[in-house]
Design an enzyme around this catalytic site. Structure first.
Site, PDB file in Angstrom:
ATOM      1  N   HIS A 127       0.816  -1.217   0.000  1.00 29.59           N
ATOM      2  CA  HIS A 127       0.000   0.000   0.000  1.00 29.59           C
ATOM      3  C   HIS A 127       0.851   1.270   0.000  1.00 29.59           C
ATOM      4  CE1 HIS A 127      -4.220  -1.596   1.139  1.00 29.59           C
ATOM      5  NE2 HIS A 127      -3.528  -2.533   0.510  1.00 29.59           N
ATOM      6  N   HIS A 250      -2.632 -12.194  -2.151  1.00 22.54           N
ATOM      7  CA  HIS A 250      -3.772 -12.594  -1.321  1.00 22.54           C
ATOM      8  C   HIS A 250      -3.608 -14.010  -0.773  1.00 22.54           C
ATOM      9  CE1 HIS A 250      -6.849  -9.429  -2.949  1.00 22.54           C
ATOM     10  NE2 HIS A 250      -5.936  -8.922  -2.144  1.00 22.54           N
ATOM     11  N   TRP A 266      -8.081 -16.110   2.543  1.00 18.69           N
ATOM     12  CA  TRP A 266      -8.278 -16.561   1.171  1.00 18.69           C
ATOM     13  C   TRP A 266      -7.960 -18.049   1.003  1.00 18.69           C
ATOM     14  CZ3 TRP A 266      -6.723 -11.628   2.315  1.00 18.69           C
ATOM     15  CH2 TRP A 266      -7.357 -10.574   1.653  1.00 18.69           C
TER      16      TRP A 266
END
EC number: 1.11.1.5
Length: 366
Positions: A127, A250, A266
């Protein structure tokens, strides 16, 4: 030993059916921290009266500090008010010590999701870097502007204070490293320590102030479709294959209702880096989850896993799907492509003075 153990973990995962409740143990290796090679100490100089010589010295002192701040150089005032220059230019061994300190802290601190802070460190690095805009040259990892509001308050960054706080003891131990370099190095370390591919890395990022904060909306929105995904990633300069590879992160971690609003992991091994995200995306049947939260999907077999709308978009889109299917079949291809794309992500917008071939490859913990 470490690489053998990671290979064994991945091999076991490949033979484990999707109904398995397997959860691998977190790396518990312990090793001694290398001694820090220097101490950054500042002693304030005092003078009873000013004269032209001392005034001139102070001018040079502050000018020197301004220039040296990004290079790891330290200036000291000695007892006679003269300036002594001590220059520290960190090299590969110094950054390996930072890596080792992060790896040890990951091994020691197991009171977070599924026993590891590793996934949230990867998310922090992702991020911090994924705000880059190739048209304006703004955003990216150079600056570490998530230290400030409003960027730290952007919805996509909810929960990342945990990762930033986790790294504060490392920053205190190695004050010469910029937050920008520390956060990206921590992401590379976490990938490797959780069994993922080697992530070559190089220093050179400098921290910026609040004026460099990026606007909200530059990071992917999990509720959107393939058009949004392409808009976000094309803005950074990625192609379809790189997009799919990066979303493969993920494989690590889980979503939290109090942050993203979504809930669950996930895959069955959220602290081991594998290609299971792609295998499950292709092989499992996914159905709408009936709950009070935002729209997400759950696996039909165990109803313990989740996929986001943006995840399912990867198999609804013909171009994305061919890469998903390839990575589901070929773990080695995924590891290579993820490493290449992640290195690119961490370096977007950084004005390096070094060359790509000068990147460091860090040894993992034993």
């Amino acid at each position: 030993m470490a690489s053998a153990a990671r290979s064994a973990s991945r091999a076991f995962l490949r033979s484990t059916p999707t109904t398995s409740s397997f959860r691998p143990a977190v790396r518990a290796a312990r090793f001694a921290l290398p001694a820090q090679g220097f101490r950054a100490a500042g002693r304030r100089g005092y003078a009873s009266e000013a004269n032209s010589g001392k005034s001139s010295s102070n001018v040079f002192l502050w000018a020197g500090l301004a220039v040296a701040g990004g290079a790891g150089a330290y200036l000291y005032l000695n007892g006679s008010d003269s300036v002594t220059s001590k220059t520290f230019v960190p090299g590969k061994e110094d950054y390996q010590k930072v890596y080792d300190a992060i790896a040890r802290r990951l091994a020691d601190e197991t009171d977070y999701d599924d026993g590891s802070y590793g996934p949230v460190l990867v998310r922090l690095a992702w991020h911090a870097s994924g705000t880059y805009d190739k048209e304006t040259g703004t955003g990216g990892s150079n600056g570490a502007t998530m230290r400030f509001a409003p960027e730290s308050d952007h919805g996509a960054n909810a929960g990342l204070k945990i990762a930033r706080d986790f790294l504060e003891p490392i920053k205190a131990q190695f004050p010469w490293i910029s937050y920008s370099d520390l956060w990206t190095l921590a992401g590379a370390c976490a990938i490797q320590e959780l069994g993922g591919p080697t992530i070559p890395w190089r220093p050179g990022r400098q921290d910026k102030d609040v004026a460099a904060c990026t606007p909200d909306g530059r990071l992917p929105d999990a509720s959107k479709d393939q058009r949004h995904i392409r808009d976000i990633f094309y803005r950074m300069g990625f192609n379809d294959q790189e997009i799919v590879a990066l979303i493969g992160a993920h494989a690590l971690g889980r979503a939290h209702p109090d942050r993203s609003g979504y809930d669950g992991p996930w895959d069955f091994s959220p602290t081991v880096f594998t290609n299971e995200f792609f295998r499950l995306l292709v092989d499992e049947k996914w159905q709408n989850r009936k709950w009070n939260g935002p729209a997400q999907f759950t696996d039909k077999t165990t109803k313990t896993l989740m996929m986001l709308p943006a995840d399912l978009a990867l198999i609804k889109d013909k171009e994305f799907k061919k890469h998903v299917e390839r990575y589901a079949r070929d773990s080695d291809a995924f590891f290579k492509d993820f490493s290449d794309a992640f290195v690119k992500l961490l370096e977007l917008g950084v004005p390096f003075t070094s060359k790509a071939e000068d990147r460091y490859v860090f040894k993992t913990s034993e």
